[in-house]
Write a protein that holds these residues in place. Structure first.
Motif, PDB file in Angstrom:
ATOM      1  N   ALA A 263      25.483  11.376 107.395  1.00 54.22           N
ATOM      2  CA  ALA A 263      25.565  10.536 108.604  1.00 54.22           C
ATOM      3  C   ALA A 263      24.844   9.212 108.377  1.00 54.22           C
ATOM      4  O   ALA A 263      25.326   8.148 108.769  1.00 54.22           O
ATOM      5  N   THR A 264      23.690   9.274 107.709  1.00 51.85           N
ATOM      6  CA  THR A 264      22.909   8.054 107.466  1.00 51.85           C
ATOM      7  C   THR A 264      23.714   7.083 106.604  1.00 51.85           C
ATOM      8  O   THR A 264      23.804   5.884 106.914  1.00 51.85           O
ATOM      9  N   ILE A 265      24.341   7.605 105.539  1.00 51.34           N
ATOM     10  CA  ILE A 265      25.123   6.726 104.659  1.00 51.34           C
ATOM     11  C   ILE A 265      26.332   6.162 105.424  1.00 51.34           C
ATOM     12  O   ILE A 265      26.601   4.962 105.400  1.00 51.34           O
ATOM     13  N   ALA A 266      27.036   7.054 106.134  1.00 47.26           N
ATOM     14  CA  ALA A 266      28.249   6.620 106.837  1.00 47.26           C
ATOM     15  C   ALA A 266      27.925   5.539 107.872  1.00 47.26           C
ATOM     16  O   ALA A 266      28.643   4.543 107.985  1.00 47.26           O
ATOM     17  N   LEU A 267      26.833   5.723 108.602  1.00 50.74           N
ATOM     18  CA  LEU A 267      26.483   4.723 109.623  1.00 50.74           C
ATOM     19  C   LEU A 267      25.946   3.443 109.009  1.00 50.74           C
ATOM     20  O   LEU A 267      26.192   2.360 109.535  1.00 50.74           O
ATOM     21  N   ALA A 268      25.237   3.589 107.885  1.00 52.16           N
ATOM     22  CA  ALA A 268      24.723   2.391 107.209  1.00 52.16           C
ATOM     23  C   ALA A 268      25.894   1.524 106.748  1.00 52.16           C
ATOM     24  O   ALA A 268      25.853   0.298 106.840  1.00 52.16           O
ATOM     25  N   LEU A 269      26.950   2.170 106.264  1.00 48.82           N
ATOM     26  CA  LEU A 269      28.106   1.418 105.776  1.00 48.82           C
ATOM     27  C   LEU A 269      28.878   0.748 106.919  1.00 48.82           C
ATOM     28  O   LEU A 269      29.744  -0.077 106.692  1.00 48.82           O
ATOM     29  N   ARG A 270      28.575   1.157 108.146  1.00 53.41           N
ATOM     30  CA  ARG A 270      29.243   0.557 109.307  1.00 53.41           C
ATOM     31  C   ARG A 270      28.357  -0.435 110.033  1.00 53.41           C
ATOM     32  O   ARG A 270      28.755  -1.021 111.019  1.00 53.41           O
ATOM     33  N   ASN A 271      27.113  -0.510 109.590  1.00 52.04           N
ATOM     34  CA  ASN A 271      26.158  -1.363 110.286  1.00 52.04           C
ATOM     35  C   ASN A 271      26.227  -2.776 109.686  1.00 52.04           C
ATOM     36  O   ASN A 271      25.857  -2.985 108.529  1.00 52.04           O
ATOM     37  N   GLU A 272      26.744  -3.718 110.494  1.00 53.19           N
ATOM     38  CA  GLU A 272      27.011  -5.075 109.976  1.00 53.19           C
ATOM     39  C   GLU A 272      25.832  -5.695 109.247  1.00 53.19           C
ATOM     40  O   GLU A 272      26.003  -6.370 108.240  1.00 53.19           O
ATOM     41  N   SER A 273      24.610  -5.445 109.766  1.00 57.52           N
ATOM     42  CA  SER A 273      23.468  -6.158 109.203  1.00 57.52           C
ATOM     43  C   SER A 273      23.076  -5.627 107.820  1.00 57.52           C
ATOM     44  O   SER A 273      22.376  -6.314 107.068  1.00 57.52           O
ATOM     45  N   ILE A 274      23.507  -4.417 107.452  1.00 55.52           N
ATOM     46  CA  ILE A 274      23.074  -3.892 106.146  1.00 55.52           C
ATOM     47  C   ILE A 274      24.223  -3.394 105.267  1.00 55.52           C
ATOM     48  O   ILE A 274      24.007  -3.085 104.099  1.00 55.52           O
ATOM     49  N   SER A 275      25.451  -3.329 105.808  1.00 55.60           N
ATOM     50  CA  SER A 275      26.518  -2.630 105.072  1.00 55.60           C
ATOM     51  C   SER A 275      26.790  -3.209 103.680  1.00 55.60           C
ATOM     52  O   SER A 275      26.916  -2.454 102.714  1.00 55.60           O
ATOM     53  N   GLU A 276      26.826  -4.552 103.556  1.00 55.78           N
ATOM     54  CA  GLU A 276      27.128  -5.142 102.237  1.00 55.78           C
ATOM     55  C   GLU A 276      26.053  -4.765 101.220  1.00 55.78           C
ATOM     56  O   GLU A 276      26.365  -4.376 100.094  1.00 55.78           O
ATOM     57  N   ASP A 277      24.789  -4.850 101.640  1.00 59.60           N
ATOM     58  CA  ASP A 277      23.686  -4.492 100.726  1.00 59.60           C
ATOM     59  C   ASP A 277      23.752  -3.014 100.346  1.00 59.60           C
ATOM     60  O   ASP A 277      23.540  -2.657  99.194  1.00 59.60           O
ATOM     61  N   ILE A 278      24.054  -2.176 101.333  1.00 58.98           N
ATOM     62  CA  ILE A 278      24.089  -0.734 101.047  1.00 58.98           C
ATOM     63  C   ILE A 278      25.231  -0.410 100.075  1.00 58.98           C
ATOM     64  O   ILE A 278      25.049   0.391  99.149  1.00 58.98           O
ATOM     65  N   LYS A 279      26.374  -1.084 100.253  1.00 59.63           N
ATOM     66  CA  LYS A 279      27.501  -0.873  99.315  1.00 59.63           C
ATOM     67  C   LYS A 279      27.056  -1.186  97.890  1.00 59.63           C
ATOM     68  O   LYS A 279      27.315  -0.425  96.965  1.00 59.63           O
ATOM     69  N   LYS A 280      26.374  -2.334  97.743  1.00 64.58           N
ATOM     70  CA  LYS A 280      25.897  -2.743  96.395  1.00 64.58           C
ATOM     71  C   LYS A 280      24.950  -1.683  95.837  1.00 64.58           C
ATOM     72  O   LYS A 280      25.057  -1.287  94.677  1.00 64.58           O
ATOM     73  N   ILE A 281      24.019  -1.256  96.687  1.00 67.80           N
ATOM     74  CA  ILE A 281      23.020  -0.281  96.230  1.00 67.80           C
ATOM     75  C   ILE A 281      23.711   1.013  95.780  1.00 67.80           C
ATOM     76  O   ILE A 281      23.408   1.562  94.719  1.00 67.80           O
ATOM     77  N   ILE A 282      24.685   1.455  96.566  1.00 71.20           N
ATOM     78  CA  ILE A 282      25.371   2.713  96.210  1.00 71.20           C
ATOM     79  C   ILE A 282      26.111   2.538  94.882  1.00 71.20           C
ATOM     80  O   ILE A 282      26.040   3.407  94.010  1.00 71.20           O
ATOM     81  N   LYS A 283      26.788   1.388  94.722  1.00 71.56           N
ATOM     82  CA  LYS A 283      27.506   1.120  93.448  1.00 71.56           C
ATOM     83  C   LYS A 283      26.533   1.178  92.273  1.00 71.56           C
ATOM     84  O   LYS A 283      26.825   1.790  91.254  1.00 71.56           O
ATOM     85  N   GLU A 284      25.381   0.518  92.446  1.00 74.25           N
ATOM     86  CA  GLU A 284      24.391   0.497  91.349  1.00 74.25           C
ATOM     87  C   GLU A 284      23.946   1.908  90.998  1.00 74.25           C
ATOM     88  O   GLU A 284      23.876   2.284  89.840  1.00 74.25           O
ATOM     89  N   ILE A 285      23.684   2.695  92.030  1.00 74.44           N
ATOM     90  CA  ILE A 285      23.181   4.047  91.786  1.00 74.44           C
ATOM     91  C   ILE A 285      24.235   4.913  91.111  1.00 74.44           C
ATOM     92  O   ILE A 285      23.973   5.617  90.146  1.00 74.44           O
ATOM     93  N   VAL A 286      25.480   4.801  91.629  1.00 80.59           N
ATOM     94  CA  VAL A 286      26.544   5.677  91.117  1.00 80.59           C
ATOM     95  C   VAL A 286      26.952   5.215  89.707  1.00 80.59           C
ATOM     96  O   VAL A 286      27.305   5.978  88.850  1.00 80.59           O
TER      97      VAL A 286
END
Ligand code: G1P
Length: 286
Positions: A263-286
């Motif tokens: 839920a935290t990841i899914a909502l973070a990816l929908r949260n305008e203020s952080i979604s782009e950064d979170i996408k980058k972070i997830i890509k880096e980790i994966v």
């Protein structure tokens, strides 16, 4: 039409220890909002005016969270942070009556709901289990309300579950099915894989007629020493129609670590203020 909602929040939250030692698990945030607030907002958005928490003495912070905080509000005003005020003391809570009923002993979900009888009286009411978080255009409770308006019968949200996980849920035996609406023939709490009457499980949203209280009172403790809401519904079925509505949307089981993180990841990816950064972070980790 549904003016009262019951939220059982007295559980110990052992799955989230040590986080839940000093903070109720319902107060753990998904991004920046405590889990319990999502359920409260879902109820208010269908027109609920009274929220009835079935709670325990350790969970005083839930009350503090829903009380208006005047001191903090004036500090925000003085420092011109006006946009934060609605996050602190949301306007939608202003007209809502919050009740806190203590459940001294933890004897199961049915036992918790029965505590609400005095406040609920004879009106139909909703039950929301805050551990289950739902995301859909039309909320899960709003989908149930549509059915209730048509049938005036108690109605339960359900969804299909992998059979390997069926033992974690209440499970229905479906009768007549019309699109997403199912007449319930029978219901069992946490059956084994072999005994499950279907793969259709109860999720944490219900609308009941007040007649459920009569059956909760005559429901005995089960093998695990709990009074199950499911067992009272089984009895209700003998006298009234009860419907299940297949929930259309996303559901996160935030009572488990996996669901909480999902839920935290899914909502973070929908949260305008952080979604782009979170996408980058997830890509880096994966
Ligand atoms: C409760 C109910 C169960 C339902 C589930 C939904 O179980 O007893 O029938 O399927 O909530 O989340 P719990 O998860 O509290 O064990």
């Amino acid at each position: 039409m549904i003016k009262k909602a019951v939220l059982p929040v007295a559980g110990f939250g052992t799955r989230f220890l040590p986080a839940s030692k000093a903070i109720p698990k319902e107060m753990l945030p998904i991004i920046d909002k405590p889990l319990v607030q999502y359920a409260v907002e879902e109820a208010i958005n269908i027109g609920v005016e009274e929220i009835i928490f079935i709670t325990s003495p350790e969970k005083f912070s839930i009350k503090k969270h829903f009380d208006t905080n005047h001191g903090f509000e004036s500090r925000l005003k003085n420092s011109k942070k006006l946009e934060m005020i609605d996050r602190l003391n949301p306007k939608i809570f202003k007209e809502i009556k919050f009740h806190y009923i203590l459940q001294e002993e933890q004897n199961g979900l049915g036992h918790a709901v029965l505590h609400a009888e005095k406040v609920v009286g004879k009106d139909p009411f909703a039950v929301l289990l805050p551990d289950d978080l739902f995301f859909s255009k039309k909320s899960c409770l709003s989908q149930l309300l549509d059915i209730y308006k048509k049938t005036e019968s108690s109605v339960i949200a359900v969804n299909k579950i992998d059979k390997e996980n069926i033992h974690k849920y209440g499970v229905i035996k479906p009768g007549e099915i019309k699109e997403k609406l199912i007449k319930i023939e029978d219901i069992v709490e946490k059956p084994s894989y072999e005994e499950a009457p279907s793969d259709i499980a109860v999720c944490g949203r219900y609308i009941f007629n007040a007649s459920i209280f009569k059956f909760l009172k005559s429901t005995n403790f089960d093998k695990s020493g709990e009074i199950q809401l499911t067992d009272a519904i089984k009895k209700l079925l003998q006298e009234e129609r009860v419907y299940a509505s297949i929930y259309d949307g996303e559901k996160f089981d935030c009572g488990s670590k996996k669901g909480f993180v999902h839920a935290t990841i899914a909502l973070a990816l929908r949260n305008e203020s952080i979604s782009e950064d979170i996408k980058k972070i997830i890509k880096e980790i994966v």
